[in-house]
Design a protein around this motif. Structure first.
Motif, PDB file in Angstrom:
ATOM      1  N   LEU A 234       0.829  -1.203   0.000  1.00 43.66           N
ATOM      2  CA  LEU A 234       0.000   0.000   0.000  1.00 43.66           C
ATOM      3  C   LEU A 234       0.866   1.255   0.000  1.00 43.66           C
ATOM      4  CD1 LEU A 234      -2.931   1.043   0.182  1.00 43.66           C
ATOM      5  CD2 LEU A 234      -2.645   1.058   2.660  1.00 43.66           C
ATOM      6  N   LEU A 235       1.919   1.235   0.806  1.00 44.34           N
ATOM      7  CA  LEU A 235       2.835   2.372   0.875  1.00 44.34           C
ATOM      8  C   LEU A 235       3.473   2.636  -0.484  1.00 44.34           C
ATOM      9  CD1 LEU A 235       4.353   4.526   2.489  1.00 44.34           C
ATOM     10  CD2 LEU A 235       5.990   2.753   3.171  1.00 44.34           C
ATOM     11  N   GLN A 236       3.907   1.586  -1.171  1.00 46.66           N
ATOM     12  CA  GLN A 236       4.520   1.757  -2.492  1.00 46.66           C
ATOM     13  C   GLN A 236       3.527   2.353  -3.489  1.00 46.66           C
ATOM     14  OE1 GLN A 236       7.764   1.609  -3.199  1.00 46.66           O
ATOM     15  NE2 GLN A 236       7.898   1.247  -0.990  1.00 46.66           N
ATOM     16  N   LYS A 237       2.281   1.913  -3.409  1.00 44.97           N
ATOM     17  CA  LYS A 237       1.253   2.493  -4.285  1.00 44.97           C
ATOM     18  C   LYS A 237       1.083   3.982  -4.000  1.00 44.97           C
ATOM     19  CE  LYS A 237      -1.542  -1.664  -4.946  1.00 44.97           C
ATOM     20  NZ  LYS A 237      -2.787  -2.349  -4.601  1.00 44.97           N
ATOM     21  N   ALA A 238       1.066   4.322  -2.705  1.00 44.91           N
ATOM     22  CA  ALA A 238       0.908   5.733  -2.314  1.00 44.91           C
ATOM     23  C   ALA A 238       2.084   6.569  -2.808  1.00 44.91           C
ATOM     24  CB  ALA A 238       0.784   5.835  -0.792  1.00 44.91           C
ATOM     25  N   ILE A 239       3.291   6.022  -2.712  1.00 47.75           N
ATOM     26  CA  ILE A 239       4.492   6.749  -3.168  1.00 47.75           C
ATOM     27  C   ILE A 239       4.459   6.942  -4.679  1.00 47.75           C
ATOM     28  CG2 ILE A 239       7.014   6.622  -3.388  1.00 47.75           C
ATOM     29  CD1 ILE A 239       6.966   5.092  -0.658  1.00 47.75           C
ATOM     30  N   HIS A 240       4.056   5.904  -5.411  1.00 46.87           N
ATOM     31  CA  HIS A 240       4.026   5.987  -6.883  1.00 46.87           C
ATOM     32  C   HIS A 240       2.982   6.976  -7.390  1.00 46.87           C
ATOM     33  CE1 HIS A 240       7.075   3.059  -7.604  1.00 46.87           C
ATOM     34  NE2 HIS A 240       6.437   2.117  -6.945  1.00 46.87           N
ATOM     35  N   ARG A 241       2.001   7.300  -6.544  1.00 47.39           N
ATOM     36  CA  ARG A 241       0.970   8.270  -6.933  1.00 47.39           C
ATOM     37  C   ARG A 241       1.445   9.715  -6.768  1.00 47.39           C
ATOM     38  NH1 ARG A 241      -4.466   6.988  -6.696  1.00 47.39           N
ATOM     39  NH2 ARG A 241      -4.855   8.859  -5.477  1.00 47.39           N
ATOM     40  N   LEU A 242       2.558   9.899  -6.073  1.00 44.14           N
ATOM     41  CA  LEU A 242       3.058  11.251  -5.824  1.00 44.14           C
ATOM     42  C   LEU A 242       3.610  11.890  -7.095  1.00 44.14           C
ATOM     43  CD1 LEU A 242       5.114  10.615  -2.554  1.00 44.14           C
ATOM     44  CD2 LEU A 242       2.874  11.721  -2.707  1.00 44.14           C
ATOM     45  N   PRO A 243       3.563  13.220  -7.184  1.00 42.46           N
ATOM     46  CA  PRO A 243       4.252  13.913  -8.279  1.00 42.46           C
ATOM     47  C   PRO A 243       5.756  13.612  -8.210  1.00 42.46           C
ATOM     48  CG  PRO A 243       2.782  15.408  -7.111  1.00 42.46           C
ATOM     49  CD  PRO A 243       2.833  14.137  -6.310  1.00 42.46           C
ATOM     50  N   PRO A 244       6.474  13.660  -9.341  1.00 46.27           N
ATOM     51  CA  PRO A 244       7.888  13.266  -9.384  1.00 46.27           C
ATOM     52  C   PRO A 244       8.774  13.931  -8.335  1.00 46.27           C
ATOM     53  CG  PRO A 244       7.063  13.622 -11.597  1.00 46.27           C
ATOM     54  CD  PRO A 244       5.965  14.017 -10.664  1.00 46.27           C
ATOM     55  N   LYS A 245       8.664  15.237  -8.128  1.00 49.94           N
ATOM     56  CA  LYS A 245       9.521  15.924  -7.158  1.00 49.94           C
ATOM     57  C   LYS A 245       9.257  15.439  -5.737  1.00 49.94           C
ATOM     58  CE  LYS A 245      12.037  18.800  -9.577  1.00 49.94           C
ATOM     59  NZ  LYS A 245      13.495  18.640  -9.650  1.00 49.94           N
ATOM     60  N   GLN A 246       7.992  15.195  -5.424  1.00 46.84           N
ATOM     61  CA  GLN A 246       7.655  14.694  -4.094  1.00 46.84           C
ATOM     62  C   GLN A 246       8.176  13.271  -3.915  1.00 46.84           C
ATOM     63  OE1 GLN A 246       3.512  15.183  -3.030  1.00 46.84           O
ATOM     64  NE2 GLN A 246       3.482  17.320  -3.687  1.00 46.84           N
ATOM     65  N   GLN A 247       8.086  12.464  -4.967  1.00 48.72           N
ATOM     66  CA  GLN A 247       8.634  11.100  -4.910  1.00 48.72           C
ATOM     67  C   GLN A 247      10.126  11.130  -4.622  1.00 48.72           C
ATOM     68  OE1 GLN A 247       8.017   7.945  -7.734  1.00 48.72           O
ATOM     69  NE2 GLN A 247       6.093   8.855  -8.401  1.00 48.72           N
ATOM     70  N   GLN A 248      10.843  11.960  -5.375  1.00 48.15           N
ATOM     71  CA  GLN A 248      12.289  12.060  -5.188  1.00 48.15           C
ATOM     72  C   GLN A 248      12.623  12.513  -3.776  1.00 48.15           C
ATOM     73  OE1 GLN A 248      12.945  14.772  -8.604  1.00 48.15           O
ATOM     74  NE2 GLN A 248      14.580  13.360  -9.204  1.00 48.15           N
ATOM     75  N   THR A 249      11.927  13.525  -3.320  1.00 47.64           N
ATOM     76  CA  THR A 249      12.175  14.069  -1.990  1.00 47.64           C
ATOM     77  C   THR A 249      11.921  13.013  -0.921  1.00 47.64           C
ATOM     78  OG1 THR A 249      11.517  16.267  -2.761  1.00 47.64           O
ATOM     79  CG2 THR A 249      11.561  15.918  -0.379  1.00 47.64           C
ATOM     80  N   TYR A 250      10.800  12.312  -1.031  1.00 47.12           N
ATOM     81  CA  TYR A 250      10.465  11.255  -0.072  1.00 47.12           C
ATOM     82  C   TYR A 250      11.555  10.196  -0.032  1.00 47.12           C
ATOM     83  CZ  TYR A 250       8.168   7.345   2.183  1.00 47.12           C
ATOM     84  OH  TYR A 250       7.878   6.300   3.044  1.00 47.12           O
ATOM     85  N   LYS A 251      11.962   9.719  -1.187  1.00 45.59           N
ATOM     86  CA  LYS A 251      12.949   8.633  -1.238  1.00 45.59           C
ATOM     87  C   LYS A 251      14.299   9.056  -0.662  1.00 45.59           C
ATOM     88  CE  LYS A 251      10.714   6.081  -4.926  1.00 45.59           C
ATOM     89  NZ  LYS A 251      10.712   5.640  -6.325  1.00 45.59           N
ATOM     90  N   LEU A 252      14.715  10.272  -0.943  1.00 45.00           N
ATOM     91  CA  LEU A 252      16.003  10.749  -0.433  1.00 45.00           C
ATOM     92  C   LEU A 252      15.980  10.951   1.084  1.00 45.00           C
ATOM     93  CD1 LEU A 252      16.896  13.288  -3.272  1.00 45.00           C
ATOM     94  CD2 LEU A 252      18.092  11.152  -2.772  1.00 45.00           C
ATOM     95  N   LEU A 253      14.856  11.491   1.578  1.00 44.76           N
ATOM     96  CA  LEU A 253      14.753  11.747   3.017  1.00 44.76           C
ATOM     97  C   LEU A 253      14.417  10.497   3.821  1.00 44.76           C
ATOM     98  CD1 LEU A 253      12.817  15.144   3.071  1.00 44.76           C
ATOM     99  CD2 LEU A 253      15.123  14.773   3.924  1.00 44.76           C
ATOM    100  N   LYS A 254      13.451   9.730   3.344  1.00 49.12           N
ATOM    101  CA  LYS A 254      12.900   8.632   4.126  1.00 49.12           C
ATOM    102  C   LYS A 254      13.542   7.280   3.860  1.00 49.12           C
ATOM    103  CE  LYS A 254       9.835  10.936   6.409  1.00 49.12           C
ATOM    104  NZ  LYS A 254       9.921  11.020   7.875  1.00 49.12           N
ATOM    105  N   GLU A 255      14.101   7.093   2.682  1.00 48.13           N
ATOM    106  CA  GLU A 255      14.708   5.805   2.359  1.00 48.13           C
ATOM    107  C   GLU A 255      16.230   5.853   2.415  1.00 48.13           C
ATOM    108  OE1 GLU A 255      13.007   4.543  -1.358  1.00 48.13           O
ATOM    109  OE2 GLU A 255      10.971   4.453  -0.518  1.00 48.13           O
TER     110      GLU A 255
END
Length: 196
Positions: free
Chosen positions: A121-142
């Motif tokens: 579910l989390l991966q689906k939620a992340i993939h729905r994000l706009p590209p900049k938000q996806q990048q930001t999330y992955k860099l900060l949270k992963e």
């Protein structure tokens, strides 16, 4: 702080609605207290989640606690200091501590199924994000980079990074909550501290 012994008693009996009320009542002050110590909003949010996970795990003792507020802040303080000692490994520490506690209630199989469902579910939620938000999330949270490091990588200001992660987290949380309404709050809190 608005709570009463009746609310604590209801939580001690496993009432999740009462637990949510308790969480809503104390979340802001616990967060602010931890943020003052760490000056890190992500650690502060993690500590809040793990603190209330421990409250739920020890709910049968709530009727015996004379000063709930003091007890709660002691838990939050101890978790905070343990995180600061662990340094960059704090996410792993929180995940392991939370999982260990939950396995006292849920079987390995039940927990693993719920965990896998939440990851999907989390991966689906992340993939729905706009590209900049996806990048930001992955860099900060992963990758656990600091806001300034992310700003340099994405060639944006730290304020833009903060805005993007705030929007991403709102979107992810809303999506996960909307699609896992039947999951117990305590599991949601654990998964938030583990993956968010």
């Amino acid at each position: 702080m608005k709570y009463n012994t009746e609310l604590l008693h209801r939580v001690s009996l496993g009432d999740e609605i009462a637990f949510r009320k308790l969480f809503d009542a104390f979340h802001p002050n616990v967060y602010t207290t931890v943020f003052r110590i760490t000056n890190d909003e992500y650690i502060a949010e993690d500590v809040v989640q793990d603190t209330f996970l421990k409250v739920w795990m020890n709910r049968v003792d709530l009727d015996e606690i004379e000063n709930f507020e003091g007890w709660l802040y002691t838990i939050a303080r101890n978790i905070t200091f343990n995180i600061l000692k662990k340094g960059k490994n704090y996410k792993q520490y929180l995940a392991e501590e939370g999982e260990s506690s939950l396995l006292r209630i849920y079987s390995n199989t039940d927990y693993d199924v719920q965990d896998k469902d939440f990851q999907n579910l989390l991966q689906k939620a992340i993939h729905r994000l706009p590209p900049k938000q996806q990048q930001t999330y992955k860099l900060l949270k992963e990758q656990y980079l600091k806001r300034k490091e992310v700003a340099q990588i994405l060639n944006v200001s730290p304020e833009t990074v903060k805005y993007n992660i705030d929007q991403a987290m709102k979107s992810i949380r809303a999506y996960c909550l909307a699609h896992m309404k039947d999951m117990p709050l305590v599991l949601l809190l654990h998964f938030y501290s583990k993956y968010f």
